[in-house]
Design a protein around this motif. Structure first.
Motif, mmCIF file in Angstrom:
data_model
loop_
_atom_site.group_PDB
_atom_site.id
_atom_site.type_symbol
_atom_site.label_atom_id
_atom_site.label_comp_id
_atom_site.label_asym_id
_atom_site.label_seq_id
_atom_site.Cartn_x
_atom_site.Cartn_y
_atom_site.Cartn_z
ATOM 1 N N CYS A 171 0.854 -1.361 0.254
ATOM 2 C CA CYS A 171 0.116 -0.045 -0.317
ATOM 3 C C CYS A 171 0.862 1.226 -0.051
ATOM 4 O O CYS A 171 1.769 1.173 0.622
ATOM 5 C CB CYS A 171 -0.998 0.078 1.088
ATOM 6 S SG CYS A 171 -2.020 1.484 1.436
ATOM 7 N N TYR A 194 0.029 4.637 0.703
ATOM 8 C CA TYR A 194 -0.479 5.639 1.444
ATOM 9 C C TYR A 194 0.258 6.087 2.754
ATOM 10 O O TYR A 194 0.279 7.123 2.941
ATOM 11 C CB TYR A 194 -2.052 5.317 2.018
ATOM 12 C CG TYR A 194 -3.065 5.670 0.908
ATOM 13 C CD1 TYR A 194 -3.179 6.994 0.709
ATOM 14 C CD2 TYR A 194 -3.904 4.611 0.254
ATOM 15 C CE1 TYR A 194 -4.357 7.433 -0.243
ATOM 16 C CE2 TYR A 194 -4.725 5.024 -0.416
ATOM 17 C CZ TYR A 194 -5.129 6.307 -0.689
ATOM 18 O OH TYR A 194 -5.997 6.807 -1.675
ATOM 19 N N LEU A 221 -4.167 -6.048 -5.177
ATOM 20 C CA LEU A 221 -4.989 -5.147 -6.080
ATOM 21 C C LEU A 221 -5.746 -6.346 -6.852
ATOM 22 O O LEU A 221 -5.113 -7.548 -7.587
ATOM 23 C CB LEU A 221 -4.199 -4.741 -7.183
ATOM 24 C CG LEU A 221 -3.270 -3.432 -6.476
ATOM 25 C CD1 LEU A 221 -2.283 -2.562 -7.311
ATOM 26 C CD2 LEU A 221 -4.007 -2.530 -5.566
ATOM 27 N N VAL A 244 -8.129 -1.628 -11.491
ATOM 28 C CA VAL A 244 -8.146 -2.086 -10.281
ATOM 29 C C VAL A 244 -9.718 -1.983 -9.750
ATOM 30 O O VAL A 244 -9.986 -0.827 -9.916
ATOM 31 C CB VAL A 244 -7.201 -1.301 -9.170
ATOM 32 C CG1 VAL A 244 -7.523 -1.750 -7.876
ATOM 33 C CG2 VAL A 244 -5.787 -1.432 -9.521
ATOM 34 N N VAL A 294 -9.550 -3.801 -3.373
ATOM 35 C CA VAL A 294 -8.249 -4.223 -2.654
ATOM 36 C C VAL A 294 -8.532 -4.753 -1.298
ATOM 37 O O VAL A 294 -9.537 -4.706 -0.598
ATOM 38 C CB VAL A 294 -7.738 -2.969 -2.247
ATOM 39 C CG1 VAL A 294 -6.375 -3.080 -1.441
ATOM 40 C CG2 VAL A 294 -7.216 -2.148 -3.281
ATOM 41 N N ASN A 353 -9.070 3.670 -3.561
ATOM 42 C CA ASN A 353 -8.350 3.357 -4.963
ATOM 43 C C ASN A 353 -8.592 3.841 -6.176
ATOM 44 O O ASN A 353 -8.036 3.695 -7.155
ATOM 45 C CB ASN A 353 -8.217 1.827 -4.842
ATOM 46 C CG ASN A 353 -9.450 1.294 -4.909
ATOM 47 O OD1 ASN A 353 -10.116 1.477 -5.933
ATOM 48 N ND2 ASN A 353 -9.719 0.302 -3.911
ATOM 49 N N ASP A 354 -9.695 4.926 -6.231
ATOM 50 C CA ASP A 354 -10.392 5.290 -7.236
ATOM 51 C C ASP A 354 -9.178 6.193 -7.882
ATOM 52 O O ASP A 354 -9.665 6.656 -9.013
ATOM 53 C CB ASP A 354 -11.747 5.746 -7.058
ATOM 54 C CG ASP A 354 -11.853 6.850 -5.810
ATOM 55 O OD1 ASP A 354 -11.082 6.826 -5.112
ATOM 56 O OD2 ASP A 354 -12.862 7.326 -5.727
ATOM 57 N N ILE A 387 -6.537 5.742 -8.985
ATOM 58 C CA ILE A 387 -5.728 5.079 -9.649
ATOM 59 C C ILE A 387 -6.153 5.450 -11.261
ATOM 60 O O ILE A 387 -5.294 5.611 -12.144
ATOM 61 C CB ILE A 387 -5.647 3.710 -9.539
ATOM 62 C CG1 ILE A 387 -5.041 3.406 -8.189
ATOM 63 C CG2 ILE A 387 -4.618 2.869 -10.631
ATOM 64 C CD1 ILE A 387 -5.147 2.113 -7.486
#
Ligand code: SF4
Ligand code: SF4
Ligand code: SF4
Length: 377
Positions: A252, A254, A263, A270, A273, A294-295, A297
């Protein structure tokens, strides 16, 4: 091995350590005892009773997850009595609510009427969103059980769809309690518990409010441990089936904890997760950002090219042009004001390797030790 610390399971003499349960000993020795409520890292509850085994001399079947191994026990994990008990439990679970995958025991018009009613509740004409990824469904196939129309019950609680990340479908809840343990014992968020006992049990947040209005922090641990389709990721619901995705293991990005994640990728996108179980440092747990954030990405708003600001407005530029511009400005500042007039802030969200390169560039090229990181960058 001495007789003082051995038990016999299915004819095999096996040693145990003090404090181990029958289930612990069985699993250590690759004996498959099914469970639905058992959750690693939480106290065993024995609530689903799928893991019952026959212990010689005992009047009743014992929940193997909650029964300590005692020297001399003789245990059968798949006797006729055990199999009959498991079949009945599975049948009761399937008969309660909207279990509309292919294991529901309906025929003809009944089947059609039931599916239409579930489709309305699900707002989808597909079978259950976790069809093919459900432990109850697996057990129904393993023990060849379907529901019994005579035992069917309706669940009075409507689906909760108002939360940003999680859909709660009480009609598919088997009340195993794993979500409650995950929230209270693993994540220690204390957001949910059993409510409305005596035949109308429901998993509730305080005052039976939707999760979005409760102490829930949307870590998603409850979704990860739910063995059926009662808790589902909102964005992935009905968009993806497990066999359509490729799981890619990564770290990850973050923060610096370095949680291990999978993923789930479909058509190069993706779609979901999940945490990697049995892997340090997170043992499968994640926070709201790692699990649901994760949006970005595939966001169309992400920058595709460098931008150079001229007269207050940005214009697109090539990498060569942008890098030349920055290099010239760095050189000018360094020549005019000295190296220590420059500094570099890196980010906790980039990789170790990228941070290494950043400090190397700062020290070797800019010739200053002014390098630090900012957790927000
Ligand atoms: S939750 Fe599991 S058993 Fe129930 S309908 Fe969905 S797939 Fe079938
Ligand atoms: S998302 Fe996390 S905090 Fe919210 S109910 Fe589930 S486990 Fe508890
Ligand atoms: S929501 Fe899922 S994990 Fe929680 S009690 Fe129901 S079936 Fe079990």
């Amino acid at each position: 091995m001495t007789a003082e610390n051995t038990i016999m399971i299915n004819g095999n003499t096996l040693s145990f350590e003090p404090g181990e349960t029958i289930l612990d000993v069985a699993r250590k020795n690759s004996i498959d005892v099914p469970t639905l409520c058992h959750l690693k890292r939480a106290n065993p509850t024995g609530v689903c009773r799928i893991c019952v085994v026959e212990v010689e001399g005992a009047h009743k079947l014992q929940a193997s997850c909650a029964t300590p191994a005692v020297a001399g026990m003789v245990i059968l994990t798949e006797s006729n009595k055990v199999i009959e008990a498991r079949k009945l439990i599975i049948q009761l679970m399937l008969s309660s609510g909207n279990h509309n995958c292919a294991i529901r025991g309906h025929a003809g018009d009944d089947w059609t009427a039931f599916q239409l009613q579930v489709q309305k509740s699900d707002d989808s004409d597909e079978l259950c969103p976790v069809w093919g990824d459900c432990q109850l469904q697996d057990l129904a196939y393993r023990y060849q059980v379907s529901s019994d129309p005579m035992l069917e019950t309706q669940i009075p609680y409507p689906m909760e769809t108002v939360n940003p990340f999680i859909v709660r479908d009480f009609s598919r809840c088997i009340q195993c309690g794993r979500c409650v343990q995950a929230c209270n014992e693993v994540q220690v968020n204390l957001a949910i518990d059993f409510g409305y006992k005596s035949g109308a049990t429901k998993i509730v947040a305080a005052d039976d409010k939707p999760l979005k209005d409760s102490d829930c922090v949307f870590c998603g641990e409850c979704v990860a441990v739910c063995p059926v389709g009662a808790l589902v990721e909102k964005d992935a619901r009905y968009k993806v089936r497990p066999w359509e995705t490729q799981k890619v293991r990564t770290t990850c990005t973050y923060c610096g904890v370095g949680c291990q994640i999978y993923l789930h990728v479909k058509d190069n996108q993706v779609v979901k997760v999940t945490g990697v179980e049995d892997a340090l440092p997170n043992h499968g747990s994640l926070c709201v950002k790692g699990r649901f954030g994760n949006d970005f990405i595939h966001s169309p708003e992400r920058l595709q090219t460098p931008l150079i600001k001229e007269n207050g407005n940005f214009r697109e530029a090539s990498w060569d042009e942008a890098l030349d511009l920055v290099a010239n400005k760095f050189s000018r500042i360094k020549n005019e004001y000295g190296s220590d007039s420059l500094g570099l802030l890196t980010s906790a969200r980039i990789t170790n390797e990228e941070n290494y390169i950043a400090q190397k560039f700062t020290r070797a090229t800019l010739k200053t030790n002014n390098v630090d990181h900012c957790a927000r960058l």
